[in-house]
Design an enzyme around this catalytic site. Structure first.
Site, PDB file in Angstrom:
ATOM      1  N   ASN A 122     -12.506   9.736   4.755  1.00  0.00           N
ATOM      2  CA  ASN A 122     -13.458  10.811   5.028  1.00  0.00           C
ATOM      3  C   ASN A 122     -14.027  10.620   6.437  1.00  0.00           C
ATOM      4  O   ASN A 122     -14.489   9.531   6.788  1.00  0.00           O
ATOM      5  CB  ASN A 122     -14.564  10.737   3.966  1.00  0.00           C
ATOM      6  CG  ASN A 122     -15.730  11.629   4.282  1.00  0.00           C
ATOM      7  OD1 ASN A 122     -16.549  11.320   5.142  1.00  0.00           O
ATOM      8  ND2 ASN A 122     -15.798  12.739   3.587  1.00  0.00           N
ATOM      9  N   GLY A 144     -17.929  -3.518  -2.371  1.00  0.00           N
ATOM     10  CA  GLY A 144     -18.018  -3.922  -3.777  1.00  0.00           C
ATOM     11  C   GLY A 144     -17.293  -2.966  -4.699  1.00  0.00           C
ATOM     12  O   GLY A 144     -16.141  -2.601  -4.456  1.00  0.00           O
ATOM     13  N   TYR A 182       0.825  -1.212   0.000  1.00  0.00           N
ATOM     14  CA  TYR A 182       0.000   0.000   0.000  1.00  0.00           C
ATOM     15  C   TYR A 182       0.860   1.264   0.000  1.00  0.00           C
ATOM     16  O   TYR A 182       0.362   2.351  -0.294  1.00  0.00           O
ATOM     17  CB  TYR A 182      -0.973   0.022   1.198  1.00  0.00           C
ATOM     18  CG  TYR A 182      -1.923  -1.148   1.259  1.00  0.00           C
ATOM     19  CD1 TYR A 182      -2.149  -1.963   0.147  1.00  0.00           C
ATOM     20  CD2 TYR A 182      -2.608  -1.454   2.434  1.00  0.00           C
ATOM     21  CE1 TYR A 182      -3.009  -3.051   0.210  1.00  0.00           C
ATOM     22  CE2 TYR A 182      -3.481  -2.537   2.504  1.00  0.00           C
ATOM     23  CZ  TYR A 182      -3.665  -3.326   1.393  1.00  0.00           C
ATOM     24  OH  TYR A 182      -4.526  -4.397   1.469  1.00  0.00           O
ATOM     25  N   GLN A 237     -17.158   0.054  -5.329  1.00  0.00           N
ATOM     26  CA  GLN A 237     -16.837   1.421  -4.927  1.00  0.00           C
ATOM     27  C   GLN A 237     -15.375   1.828  -5.130  1.00  0.00           C
ATOM     28  O   GLN A 237     -15.092   2.894  -5.658  1.00  0.00           O
ATOM     29  CB  GLN A 237     -17.217   1.586  -3.449  1.00  0.00           C
ATOM     30  CG  GLN A 237     -17.519   3.003  -3.040  1.00  0.00           C
ATOM     31  CD  GLN A 237     -18.687   3.603  -3.808  1.00  0.00           C
ATOM     32  OE1 GLN A 237     -19.486   2.882  -4.408  1.00  0.00           O
ATOM     33  NE2 GLN A 237     -18.747   4.924  -3.845  1.00  0.00           N
ATOM     34  N   SER A 238     -14.456   0.951  -4.717  1.00  0.00           N
ATOM     35  CA  SER A 238     -13.053   1.374  -4.786  1.00  0.00           C
ATOM     36  C   SER A 238     -12.439   1.097  -6.158  1.00  0.00           C
ATOM     37  O   SER A 238     -11.271   1.388  -6.379  1.00  0.00           O
ATOM     38  CB  SER A 238     -12.244   0.677  -3.698  1.00  0.00           C
ATOM     39  OG  SER A 238     -12.215  -0.695  -3.924  1.00  0.00           O
ATOM     40  N   ASN A 244     -19.044   3.958   9.153  1.00  0.00           N
ATOM     41  CA  ASN A 244     -18.632   2.554   8.994  1.00  0.00           C
ATOM     42  C   ASN A 244     -18.388   1.850  10.331  1.00  0.00           C
ATOM     43  O   ASN A 244     -18.257   0.633  10.382  1.00  0.00           O
ATOM     44  CB  ASN A 244     -17.383   2.463   8.121  1.00  0.00           C
ATOM     45  CG  ASN A 244     -17.646   2.924   6.694  1.00  0.00           C
ATOM     46  OD1 ASN A 244     -18.799   3.145   6.307  1.00  0.00           O
ATOM     47  ND2 ASN A 244     -16.602   3.096   5.911  1.00  0.00           N
ATOM     48  N   LYS A 260       1.068  -7.282   5.400  1.00  0.00           N
ATOM     49  CA  LYS A 260       1.117  -8.379   4.414  1.00  0.00           C
ATOM     50  C   LYS A 260       2.480  -8.469   3.731  1.00  0.00           C
ATOM     51  O   LYS A 260       3.075  -7.442   3.385  1.00  0.00           O
ATOM     52  CB  LYS A 260       0.017  -8.171   3.353  1.00  0.00           C
ATOM     53  CG  LYS A 260      -1.341  -7.924   3.981  1.00  0.00           C
ATOM     54  CD  LYS A 260      -2.487  -7.885   2.995  1.00  0.00           C
ATOM     55  CE  LYS A 260      -3.742  -7.432   3.721  1.00  0.00           C
ATOM     56  NZ  LYS A 260      -3.898  -5.968   3.817  1.00  0.00           N
ATOM     57  N   LYS A 311     -12.085   0.829   3.424  1.00  0.00           N
ATOM     58  CA  LYS A 311     -11.212   2.008   3.466  1.00  0.00           C
ATOM     59  C   LYS A 311     -12.084   3.246   3.455  1.00  0.00           C
ATOM     60  O   LYS A 311     -13.094   3.310   2.745  1.00  0.00           O
ATOM     61  CB  LYS A 311     -10.305   1.993   2.229  1.00  0.00           C
ATOM     62  CG  LYS A 311      -9.529   3.280   1.968  1.00  0.00           C
ATOM     63  CD  LYS A 311     -10.195   4.196   0.963  1.00  0.00           C
ATOM     64  CE  LYS A 311      -9.420   5.474   0.727  1.00  0.00           C
ATOM     65  NZ  LYS A 311     -10.142   6.425  -0.172  1.00  0.00           N
ATOM     66  N   SER A 312     -11.704   4.241   4.227  1.00  0.00           N
ATOM     67  CA  SER A 312     -12.245   5.578   4.012  1.00  0.00           C
ATOM     68  C   SER A 312     -11.251   6.588   4.536  1.00  0.00           C
ATOM     69  O   SER A 312     -10.576   6.349   5.526  1.00  0.00           O
ATOM     70  CB  SER A 312     -13.590   5.775   4.706  1.00  0.00           C
ATOM     71  OG  SER A 312     -14.077   7.055   4.341  1.00  0.00           O
ATOM     72  N   LEU A 361     -15.915   7.395   7.898  1.00  0.00           N
ATOM     73  CA  LEU A 361     -15.223   6.576   8.912  1.00  0.00           C
ATOM     74  C   LEU A 361     -16.165   6.307  10.085  1.00  0.00           C
ATOM     75  O   LEU A 361     -16.269   5.186  10.580  1.00  0.00           O
ATOM     76  CB  LEU A 361     -13.987   7.315   9.451  1.00  0.00           C
ATOM     77  CG  LEU A 361     -12.729   7.296   8.598  1.00  0.00           C
ATOM     78  CD1 LEU A 361     -11.704   8.279   9.164  1.00  0.00           C
ATOM     79  CD2 LEU A 361     -12.117   5.902   8.569  1.00  0.00           C
TER      80      LEU A 361
HETATM   81  P1  A2P Z   1     -13.702   7.447   0.745  1.00  0.00           P
HETATM   82  O1  A2P Z   1     -12.321   7.221   1.246  1.00  0.00           O
HETATM   83  O2  A2P Z   1     -13.826   8.722  -0.025  1.00  0.00           O
HETATM   84  O3  A2P Z   1     -14.740   7.336   1.837  1.00  0.00           O
HETATM   85  P2  A2P Z   1     -12.301  -0.330  -0.303  1.00  0.00           P
HETATM   86  O4  A2P Z   1     -13.173  -1.096  -1.240  1.00  0.00           O
HETATM   87  O5  A2P Z   1     -10.855  -0.392  -0.668  1.00  0.00           O
HETATM   88  O6  A2P Z   1     -12.583  -0.651   1.121  1.00  0.00           O
HETATM   89  O7  A2P Z   1     -12.693   1.216  -0.506  1.00  0.00           O
HETATM   90  C1  A2P Z   1     -13.956   1.696  -0.131  1.00  0.00           C
HETATM   91  C2  A2P Z   1     -14.389   2.802  -1.058  1.00  0.00           C
HETATM   92  O8  A2P Z   1     -15.693   3.223  -0.677  1.00  0.00           O
HETATM   93  C3  A2P Z   1     -13.533   4.025  -1.009  1.00  0.00           C
HETATM   94  O9  A2P Z   1     -13.542   4.577  -2.306  1.00  0.00           O
HETATM   95  C4  A2P Z   1     -14.237   4.949  -0.004  1.00  0.00           C
HETATM   96  O10 A2P Z   1     -14.031   6.299  -0.353  1.00  0.00           O
HETATM   97  C5  A2P Z   1     -15.682   4.562  -0.187  1.00  0.00           C
HETATM   98  N1  A2P Z   1     -16.436   4.520   1.056  1.00  0.00           N
HETATM   99  C6  A2P Z   1     -16.010   4.129   2.273  1.00  0.00           C
HETATM  100  N2  A2P Z   1     -17.002   4.177   3.168  1.00  0.00           N
HETATM  101  C7  A2P Z   1     -18.101   4.590   2.510  1.00  0.00           C
HETATM  102  C8  A2P Z   1     -19.447   4.835   2.884  1.00  0.00           C
HETATM  103  N3  A2P Z   1     -19.849   4.662   4.148  1.00  0.00           N
HETATM  104  N4  A2P Z   1     -20.323   5.252   1.932  1.00  0.00           N
HETATM  105  C9  A2P Z   1     -19.906   5.439   0.670  1.00  0.00           C
HETATM  106  N5  A2P Z   1     -18.646   5.229   0.237  1.00  0.00           N
HETATM  107  C10 A2P Z   1     -17.747   4.797   1.148  1.00  0.00           C
END
Ligand code: A2P
Length: 325
Positions: A274, A220, A48, A222-223, A281, A77, A271-272, A278
């Site tokens: 924001n 899913g 990372y 999203q990332s 989640n 890892k 991951k977040s 955070l």
């Molecule tokens: P962000 O950092 O802007 O919140 P991964 O699949 O690697 O765990 O990444 C998660 C992705 O989903 C990141 O792009 C993150 O962006 C976004 N994300 C994390 N938490 C949320 C949430 N509660 N709602 C929407 N998007 C989220």
């Protein structure tokens, strides 16, 4: 906070913060903020490229009295270039140094992929390309039997440098083979898991074999948009079923996806970077999905794997390298 119990009896929080793709300049403050919010489980990796900054965040939180080391769960890892037994300890020591830790809670083999060693002083983290400066860079395989890497991982446990060891991105055949030879069985399997890739049989096999499971990319697609590995039509956050369950519970779609992962008995490491997300989640422990809701979400499965070396190694790294087929 709910926890997952490992075969050793040790427990880790069901929700962890995934550090993949957190920008270097944000990582230390995100980690510190997350600790202040209540995150105790952090999912890191050499690859990372932000372990130095993650280590700064952890060190600041400990020095500032937010938390003590024993209350944290830090996973890292082993990268693909360090599978040869003589490189495993050095790779772990480098992660420990960067993270400013004297032990890891969990060390995982990142992929069942062994590629050519890159000396630490030449390039770190080494990334996927074995020869990035060549006209035609590639991933150059350097096959090492998994058990040889595993024996070196076991030694790290014996030395007290890591508490638990495990693997990522393995299927049942590799796990079975590893279990047949391991002195210390793998404590954890980390794989991509979300309602479009439920991996029911793999999860069942792990449960029956005493291997805990961590789901990466639990939201899913999203990332994968920014990596151009998913299409916006594949969003789970905007799926009608997820949205309607979210409305019924007065929760966000992301919270439904994470709660589904936790109720399946897996840890989830979204991951977040924001602050609001955070916090969102982490707020997963004041509601339950019904069996019907769990089943309905499970039925969304499409066996859609976003993070597949069989695809991205060819498109991004010039090398056909399937591992799941
Ligand atoms: P962000 O950092 O802007 O919140 P991964 O699949 O690697 O765990 O990444 C998660 C992705 O989903 C990141 O792009 C993150 O962006 C976004 N994300 C994390 N938490 C949320 C949430 N509660 N709602 C929407 N998007 C989220």
């Amino acid at each position: 906070m709910e926890t997952i119990q490992l075969n050793s009896g040790r427990k880790l929080d069901s929700i962890g913060l995934g550090l993949w793709k957190i920008e270097n300049e944000k990582t230390s403050s995100v980690v510190r903020t997350a600790i202040q919010m209540g995150y105790r489980h952090f999912d890191s990796a050499c690859d990372y490229g932000n372990e130095i900054e993650a280590g700064q965040g952890i060190a600041e939180a400990i020095a500032g009295g937010d938390v003590c080391r024993e209350d944290l769960w830090i996973t890292s890892k082993l990268w693909n270039t360090y599978h040869r037994p003589e490189h495993v300890r050095a790779a772990l020591l480098k992660s420990l140094k960067d993270l400013q830790l004297d032990y890891l809670d969990l060390y995982l083999i990142h992929f069942p992929i062994s590629s050519r060693f890159v000396p630490f002083e030449e390039r770190y983290p080494p990334g996927w390309f074995s020869n990035p400066d060549d006209a035609n860079p590639k991933v150059i395989e350097d096959p090492v039997p998994i058990i040889e890497t595993w024996r070196a991982m076991e030694q790290l446990v014996d030395e007290g440098l890591v508490k638990e060891i495990g693997v990522c991105n393995f299927g049942t055949s590799l796990l079975r083979d590893l279990m047949s030879q391991a002195t210390i069985p793998p404590a954890m399997l980390q794989v991509e898991m979300h309602p479009y890739l439920t991996q029911d049989k793999l999860l069942r096999y792990c449960k029956e074999s005493g291997i805990a499971v961590t789901a990466f990319s639990p939201l899913g697609a999203q990332s994968y948009y920014q990596l151009q590995m998913a299409d916006s039509s594949e969003s789970l956050l905007e799926h009608d079923l997820i949205s309607s369950i979210a409305q019924q519970h007065n929760k966000s779609p992301a919270q439904i996806l994470l709660r589904w992962g936790i109720q399946r008995g897996t840890a989830v490491v979204p991951k977040s970077s924001n602050e609001d997300r955070l916090r969102e989640n982490l707020d997963l422990f004041n509601f339950n999905l019904s069996q019907d809701e769990m089943d309905g979400i499970n039925d969304l499965n499409r066996n859609r794997r976003f993070n597949d070396p069989g695809d991205f190694c060819e498109s991004a790294f010039n090398t056909f390298f399937p591992i799941y087929e």
